[in-house]
Design a protein around this motif. Sequence first.
Motif, mmCIF file in Angstrom:
data_model
loop_
_atom_site.group_PDB
_atom_site.id
_atom_site.type_symbol
_atom_site.label_atom_id
_atom_site.label_comp_id
_atom_site.label_asym_id
_atom_site.label_seq_id
_atom_site.Cartn_x
_atom_site.Cartn_y
_atom_site.Cartn_z
ATOM 1 N N ALA A 195 0.828 -1.204 0.000
ATOM 2 C CA ALA A 195 0.000 0.000 0.000
ATOM 3 C C ALA A 195 0.861 1.252 0.000
ATOM 4 C CB ALA A 195 -0.926 -0.009 1.212
ATOM 5 N N LEU A 196 1.950 1.228 0.758
ATOM 6 C CA LEU A 196 2.836 2.381 0.774
ATOM 7 C C LEU A 196 3.476 2.585 -0.597
ATOM 8 C CD1 LEU A 196 4.126 4.687 2.361
ATOM 9 C CD2 LEU A 196 6.004 3.124 2.948
ATOM 10 N N LYS A 197 3.822 1.502 -1.275
ATOM 11 C CA LYS A 197 4.385 1.626 -2.627
ATOM 12 C C LYS A 197 3.396 2.309 -3.559
ATOM 13 C CE LYS A 197 7.557 -2.329 -2.645
ATOM 14 N NZ LYS A 197 7.845 -3.647 -3.279
ATOM 15 N N ARG A 198 2.122 1.979 -3.432
ATOM 16 C CA ARG A 198 1.107 2.635 -4.269
ATOM 17 C C ARG A 198 1.028 4.125 -3.950
ATOM 18 N NH1 ARG A 198 -1.646 -2.293 -3.192
ATOM 19 N NH2 ARG A 198 -2.845 -1.336 -1.495
ATOM 20 N N VAL A 199 1.094 4.453 -2.672
ATOM 21 C CA VAL A 199 1.074 5.856 -2.272
ATOM 22 C C VAL A 199 2.276 6.587 -2.851
ATOM 23 C CG1 VAL A 199 1.267 7.432 -0.307
ATOM 24 C CG2 VAL A 199 -0.250 5.454 -0.157
ATOM 25 N N LEU A 200 3.443 5.968 -2.793
ATOM 26 C CA LEU A 200 4.662 6.609 -3.281
ATOM 27 C C LEU A 200 4.623 6.795 -4.794
ATOM 28 C CD1 LEU A 200 7.372 4.873 -1.059
ATOM 29 C CD2 LEU A 200 6.251 7.089 -0.721
ATOM 30 N N ARG A 201 4.002 5.861 -5.504
ATOM 31 C CA ARG A 201 3.847 6.039 -6.957
ATOM 32 C C ARG A 201 3.011 7.283 -7.249
ATOM 33 N NH1 ARG A 201 3.619 0.259 -7.205
ATOM 34 N NH2 ARG A 201 1.338 0.269 -7.069
ATOM 35 N N GLU A 202 1.956 7.466 -6.463
ATOM 36 C CA GLU A 202 1.110 8.639 -6.642
ATOM 37 C C GLU A 202 1.878 9.926 -6.319
ATOM 38 O OE1 GLU A 202 -3.126 10.469 -4.972
ATOM 39 O OE2 GLU A 202 -2.522 8.418 -4.473
ATOM 40 N N VAL A 203 2.704 9.865 -5.267
ATOM 41 C CA VAL A 203 3.519 11.028 -4.904
ATOM 42 C C VAL A 203 4.462 11.392 -6.043
ATOM 43 C CG1 VAL A 203 5.315 11.864 -3.338
ATOM 44 C CG2 VAL A 203 3.355 10.598 -2.427
ATOM 45 N N ARG A 204 5.084 10.383 -6.656
ATOM 46 C CA ARG A 204 5.981 10.646 -7.785
ATOM 47 C C ARG A 204 5.232 11.271 -8.952
ATOM 48 N NH1 ARG A 204 8.640 5.889 -5.962
ATOM 49 N NH2 ARG A 204 7.185 4.562 -7.099
ATOM 50 N N GLN A 205 4.038 10.798 -9.200
ATOM 51 C CA GLN A 205 3.263 11.302 -10.331
ATOM 52 C C GLN A 205 2.820 12.751 -10.134
ATOM 53 O OE1 GLN A 205 0.111 8.434 -10.634
ATOM 54 N NE2 GLN A 205 1.418 6.840 -11.520
ATOM 55 N N GLN A 206 2.354 13.070 -8.924
ATOM 56 C CA GLN A 206 1.829 14.420 -8.688
ATOM 57 C C GLN A 206 2.896 15.387 -8.181
ATOM 58 O OE1 GLN A 206 -1.327 13.525 -5.983
ATOM 59 N NE2 GLN A 206 -0.022 13.431 -4.172
ATOM 60 N N ASP A 207 4.053 14.845 -7.772
ATOM 61 C CA ASP A 207 5.203 15.630 -7.321
ATOM 62 C C ASP A 207 4.922 16.419 -6.047
ATOM 63 O OD1 ASP A 207 7.923 15.981 -7.815
ATOM 64 O OD2 ASP A 207 7.621 17.951 -8.708
ATOM 65 N N TYR A 208 4.062 15.914 -5.225
ATOM 66 C CA TYR A 208 3.846 16.446 -3.888
ATOM 67 C C TYR A 208 3.138 15.390 -3.067
ATOM 68 C CZ TYR A 208 -1.175 17.286 -4.673
ATOM 69 O OH TYR A 208 -2.509 17.146 -4.915
ATOM 70 N N CYS A 209 3.056 15.607 -1.763
ATOM 71 C CA CYS A 209 2.378 14.635 -0.895
ATOM 72 C C CYS A 209 1.539 15.364 0.146
ATOM 73 C CB CYS A 209 3.407 13.746 -0.174
ATOM 74 S SG CYS A 209 2.648 12.571 0.979
ATOM 75 N N LEU A 210 0.302 14.942 0.281
ATOM 76 C CA LEU A 210 -0.578 15.396 1.355
ATOM 77 C C LEU A 210 -0.783 14.218 2.290
ATOM 78 C CD1 LEU A 210 -2.508 17.446 2.676
ATOM 79 C CD2 LEU A 210 -4.301 16.587 1.154
ATOM 80 N N CYS A 211 -0.420 14.399 3.534
ATOM 81 C CA CYS A 211 -0.517 13.317 4.521
ATOM 82 C C CYS A 211 -1.400 13.791 5.671
ATOM 83 C CB CYS A 211 0.877 12.952 5.028
ATOM 84 S SG CYS A 211 0.985 11.342 5.823
ATOM 85 N N SER A 212 -2.458 13.021 5.965
ATOM 86 C CA SER A 212 -3.438 13.438 6.960
ATOM 87 C C SER A 212 -3.544 12.435 8.097
ATOM 88 C CB SER A 212 -4.821 13.613 6.317
ATOM 89 O OG SER A 212 -4.819 14.686 5.416
ATOM 90 N N GLU A 213 -3.183 12.865 9.280
ATOM 91 C CA GLU A 213 -3.399 12.136 10.537
ATOM 92 C C GLU A 213 -2.762 10.741 10.553
ATOM 93 O OE1 GLU A 213 -7.247 13.664 12.641
ATOM 94 O OE2 GLU A 213 -7.839 12.689 10.771
ATOM 95 N N GLU A 214 -1.716 10.538 9.790
ATOM 96 C CA GLU A 214 -1.051 9.233 9.816
ATOM 97 C C GLU A 214 0.072 9.186 10.843
ATOM 98 O OE1 GLU A 214 -0.395 6.928 6.351
ATOM 99 O OE2 GLU A 214 -1.558 8.278 5.078
ATOM 100 N N HIS A 215 0.633 10.339 11.138
ATOM 101 C CA HIS A 215 1.666 10.408 12.177
ATOM 102 C C HIS A 215 1.058 10.806 13.512
ATOM 103 C CE1 HIS A 215 4.826 12.967 14.308
ATOM 104 N NE2 HIS A 215 5.171 11.728 14.522
ATOM 105 N N GLU A 216 0.105 11.718 13.459
ATOM 106 C CA GLU A 216 -0.522 12.201 14.687
ATOM 107 C C GLU A 216 -1.934 12.674 14.368
ATOM 108 O OE1 GLU A 216 0.068 15.798 17.949
ATOM 109 O OE2 GLU A 216 1.759 15.131 16.717
ATOM 110 N N LEU A 217 -2.895 12.306 15.197
ATOM 111 C CA LEU A 217 -4.278 12.706 14.973
ATOM 112 C C LEU A 217 -4.407 14.219 15.002
ATOM 113 C CD1 LEU A 217 -6.180 10.055 17.136
ATOM 114 C CD2 LEU A 217 -5.956 10.127 14.641
#
Length: 281
Positions: A206-228
């Motif tokens: 699942a993380l690999k799929r997320v990283l593929r999307e990050v590469r494609q869009q050239d940015y990352c939005l991360c919500s509440e995965e490290h801290e609520l």
Amino acid sequence: MTLAAADTIAGLVKGLAVLESFDTERQRLNATLAAQRTGLSRAAARRHLLTLAHLGYLETDGHDYWLAPKVLRLAGRYLASARLPRTVQPVLDRLAARVRESFSVAVLDDEAVVVVARSVPAAAQEEGGDVLGGSLGEPASLRPRARLLAYGLHLGARLPAHATSTGRVLLAALPAAQLRAWLAARCAATGRLPRLTPYTVTEPAALKRVLREVRQQDYCLCSEEHELGVHAVAVPLRDLQGRTVAALNAVLSQQRLQAGAVQRELLPLLQEAALALRPLL
């Protein structure tokens, strides 16, 4: 970097391992715990603890040891001499003053990202009017006064790469073989990545799929995965050769996220800053 055994100072390696064995989980260690954390014998761990205490890098009550302020000399000298923090800090300060959010730059270090520069809006700016040309489509009176910061976020903070926006940007830039090795090392014990909140992606596939999307869009939005309650958007910082050397992010509240602040203002600002920094990295 690969180092031949003949060129390695084993005592220095072990001493640094003892220093690195202190963390938020264990702020105080005795010889037995230090030995368990470093793989050294108890006698060897004790000698290293005593030596580090003698040099002023540890404090002790005769039984337990803890880090002394002298350790900050190393971090302080890095921040004062390293090119990356000095280059990005003025940009972070301008961004924080302009939109009154918190901005950071991080680099990848093993399983974590390390914050090497950050800027937080001054409290006085929260009370005053717009600065540096005004708000970007939102009056200051309508912006939430309490700005969310990830728990413990400070210069030198280590955050899990798999669950943060900066970490995912940096992981997405790794060559395929290096990413596979990184995932294998992190998942060797359980087959999964550590879960930090109910929303953390823990499956390697699942993380690999997320990283593929990050590469494609050239940015990352991360919500509440490290801290609520904490949301962050990050972009890569590249040098003129196209190598990703760091990641730049902004932390925002749920209210700002739902109001569309990422696409409307934060992402364009981050991308503009990354482009301006490129010739300097």
